[in-house]
Design an enzyme around this catalytic site. Sequence first.
Site, PDB file in Angstrom:
ATOM      1  N   GLU A   1       0.712  -1.168  -0.122  1.00 16.97           N
ATOM      2  CA  GLU A   1      -0.193   0.261  -0.183  1.00 16.97           C
ATOM      3  C   GLU A   1       0.989   1.318  -0.046  1.00 16.97           C
ATOM      4  O   GLU A   1       1.830   1.229   0.909  1.00 16.97           O
ATOM      5  CB  GLU A   1      -0.983  -0.138   1.145  1.00 16.97           C
TER       6      GLU A   1
ATOM      7  N   GLU B   1      -5.362  -6.373   2.706  1.00 11.88           N
ATOM      8  CA  GLU B   1      -4.122  -7.166   3.329  1.00 11.88           C
ATOM      9  C   GLU B   1      -4.456  -8.462   2.958  1.00 11.88           C
ATOM     10  O   GLU B   1      -3.482  -9.259   2.565  1.00 11.88           O
ATOM     11  CB  GLU B   1      -3.967  -6.796   4.813  1.00 11.88           C
TER      12      GLU B   1
ATOM     13  N   GLN C   1       2.346  -2.109   5.681  1.00 12.22           N
ATOM     14  CA  GLN C   1       2.656  -0.990   5.921  1.00 12.22           C
ATOM     15  C   GLN C   1       2.818  -0.918   7.536  1.00 12.22           C
ATOM     16  O   GLN C   1       3.942   0.019   7.953  1.00 12.22           O
ATOM     17  CB  GLN C   1       1.267   0.100   5.771  1.00 12.22           C
TER      18      GLN C   1
ATOM     19  N   ASP D   1       1.369  -4.488  12.551  1.00 14.32           N
ATOM     20  CA  ASP D   1      -0.206  -4.758  13.180  1.00 14.32           C
ATOM     21  C   ASP D   1      -0.943  -5.187  12.300  1.00 14.32           C
ATOM     22  O   ASP D   1      -2.095  -6.069  12.689  1.00 14.32           O
ATOM     23  CB  ASP D   1      -0.803  -3.513  13.742  1.00 14.32           C
ATOM     24  N   PHE D   2      -0.851  -4.840  11.047  1.00 16.06           N
ATOM     25  CA  PHE D   2      -1.681  -5.237  10.170  1.00 16.06           C
ATOM     26  C   PHE D   2      -1.574  -6.678   9.608  1.00 16.06           C
ATOM     27  O   PHE D   2      -2.534  -7.057   8.621  1.00 16.06           O
ATOM     28  CB  PHE D   2      -1.723  -4.384   8.634  1.00 16.06           C
ATOM     29  N   ILE D   3      -0.725  -7.186  10.218  1.00 13.04           N
ATOM     30  CA  ILE D   3      -0.374  -8.814   9.703  1.00 13.04           C
ATOM     31  C   ILE D   3      -1.909  -9.523  10.335  1.00 13.04           C
ATOM     32  O   ILE D   3      -2.117 -10.711   9.640  1.00 13.04           O
ATOM     33  CB  ILE D   3       0.633  -9.396  10.508  1.00 13.04           C
TER      34      ILE D   3
ATOM     35  N   HIS E   1      -0.814   0.670  16.042  1.00  8.94           N
ATOM     36  CA  HIS E   1       0.338   0.884  14.990  1.00  8.94           C
ATOM     37  C   HIS E   1       1.951   0.623  15.732  1.00  8.94           C
ATOM     38  O   HIS E   1       2.561   1.233  15.354  1.00  8.94           O
ATOM     39  CB  HIS E   1       0.106   2.183  14.555  1.00  8.94           C
TER      40      HIS E   1
END
Lengths: 327, 327
Positions: B29, B60, B82, B85-87, B129
């Site tokens: 992203e 994601e 990015q 945490d977005f995993i 984040h």
Amino acid sequence: MEKTLTLPSHITTEKLKDLYKQMWLIRYFDEKVDQFFAKGMIHGTTHLCVGQEASAAGAIAALQDKDKITSTHRGHGHCIAKGAETDRMMAELFGRETGYCKGKGGSMHIADLEKGNLGANGIVGGGIPLAVGAALTSKMKKEGYVVLCFFGDGASNEGSFHESLNLASVWDLPVVFVCENNQYGMSGPVKEMVNIENIAERAGSYGIPGKAVDGNDMVEIINTVYDAVENARSGNGPSLIEMKTYRWKGHSKSDAKKYRTREEEKEWREKDPIQRFKEVLIEEDILTEEQAKNLQEEAKQEIDDAVKFAENSPEPSTDTLLEDVYA
Amino acid sequence: MREITYLEAVREAMSQEMRKNDDVFILGEDIGVYGGAFGVTRGMIEEFGPERIRNTPISEAAIAGGAVGAALTGMRPILELQFSDFITIAMDQIVNQAAKLRYMYGGKGSVPMVLRTPAGSGTGAAAQHSQSLEAWVAHIPGLKVVQPSTAYDAKGLLKAAIDDENPVIFYEHKLLYKTKGDVPEEQYSIPIGKADIKREGKDVTVVATSIMVHKALEAAEELEKEGIDVEVIDPRTLVPLDEETIVNSVKKTGRLIVVHEAVKRGGFGGEIASVIAESEAFDYLDSPIKRLGGLPIPIPYNPNLEKAAVPQVPDIIDAVKETVRFK
């Protein structure tokens, strides 16, 4: 009698006969598996596609050999249609060393990468992004193949479905999404879980074509998928095809089917895709009753042989436990 | 030798490999003209174009799965997530697909992809984040986990990660991006699974990861003034873990402290402590093993609170003194 059958040129008379036999291979394979589970001869679980033979055999018949597929937890039919050997498939369900996954994958994880089958998948909607990635490879490496991505009506409510259709659309990828709508996500009727008439309508949200077809009609399936695949191959991007069909058996091995009526099951059994395809082939003078019977018998014999192969195959050694975690 | 930042080292590792190998590409992203949330890919779209620096929708699951599918079919994707945490939103594709495909398929296929992602607190981005979730992925067989602490290590380990045939989770630390170090201009590779002794010492072993390596080194300098000689070991990769280097160090010093930023409970420090407890080094221990890790709280916003949530230099100094003085 006037011949009305219009099909892509690679669907020859011989191919049609093969397809008829292939549908029986799929049915006998899953019927056998069903029996073995009932008898406790195979452990674990499995998901049978009896009644859905046309969507597997028809859709994959529209492909070229170099094209790829991603499959689902209900994937034995896709696997057979993409050219897998039924003996090694059966051996895998028996958990044997000669199985496609050396006995480590079982029913939900058979893959046949050499034949372009990127694998069944135990996660509902899990294979959809993989198909998009494989299509990206085709585009970036200019390999000219198209990916046919199978999933069910239940998966169309997963985020991965929506994200993947959008991504494939904005990147113009050569992938055709095939939703096998068999009316139930486990026990959840599609009418309660999706508030639109056709799942195919969801394509519109992503700016790609969507079409709903009779998922028990081989001829309609072959033609629809062929057009979508060749359109994708020409660089015109992805599309979504919904095949309305029905699974005759329960969701998996222990299913009392309380969520549907026996009348409904009977109605759908009358739309048997194999019987319908046979009628077309006989009407078109491609098959005689006698030939049809012989092909059916050949399929039965092949599955019987597959069972023998599986039964006579060795169990994997526990020495192999740690193998193949990493490449 | 030339000095560059950790961020530049990561970028250089990717650019140099991309110049050599057309199969390597990046997706993520805002990695295009924006240059990525932290600027790691800045300038790369100008050199490599939008086909190989693929700006993605905020999806994601699809981009992680897209990377898996592309890797399975012959590409070597680098996925930039990015924030680490977005995993959470990509987890199915990483844990159920990337990590398991090869094993499930009986040793067929491989998933040569790198998932690069910035982790850690200290930027005031608060609870969603700022996490350090590396223990989650370290728990999953089939994944490799890398956490470079210096510019030199970042460049060499990223080259190794791109070359690896397996999915590698590559954790960068946001606060390390601007740190500088000596980095050779030419390409080089640091083997995945080899720890680095960042400072030799004889009194106590401090195993520290990522940004904690720098805090441990700072603590060691302070402690040196008091005559305490600290050995600082950076495992650099959690999976595979270089147990031998840690065991040998503890046999030499007789004392072990493990420091990471991730929450202590269930953190990877427990694994390192257990490796020692189960090893021959156990008999050499002169004091109990100590673990320093984040408090069991979401990372708070206020800078003082944020700092107090994770180990700082004085915490390491206190822990070392306590350990050394233990009778």
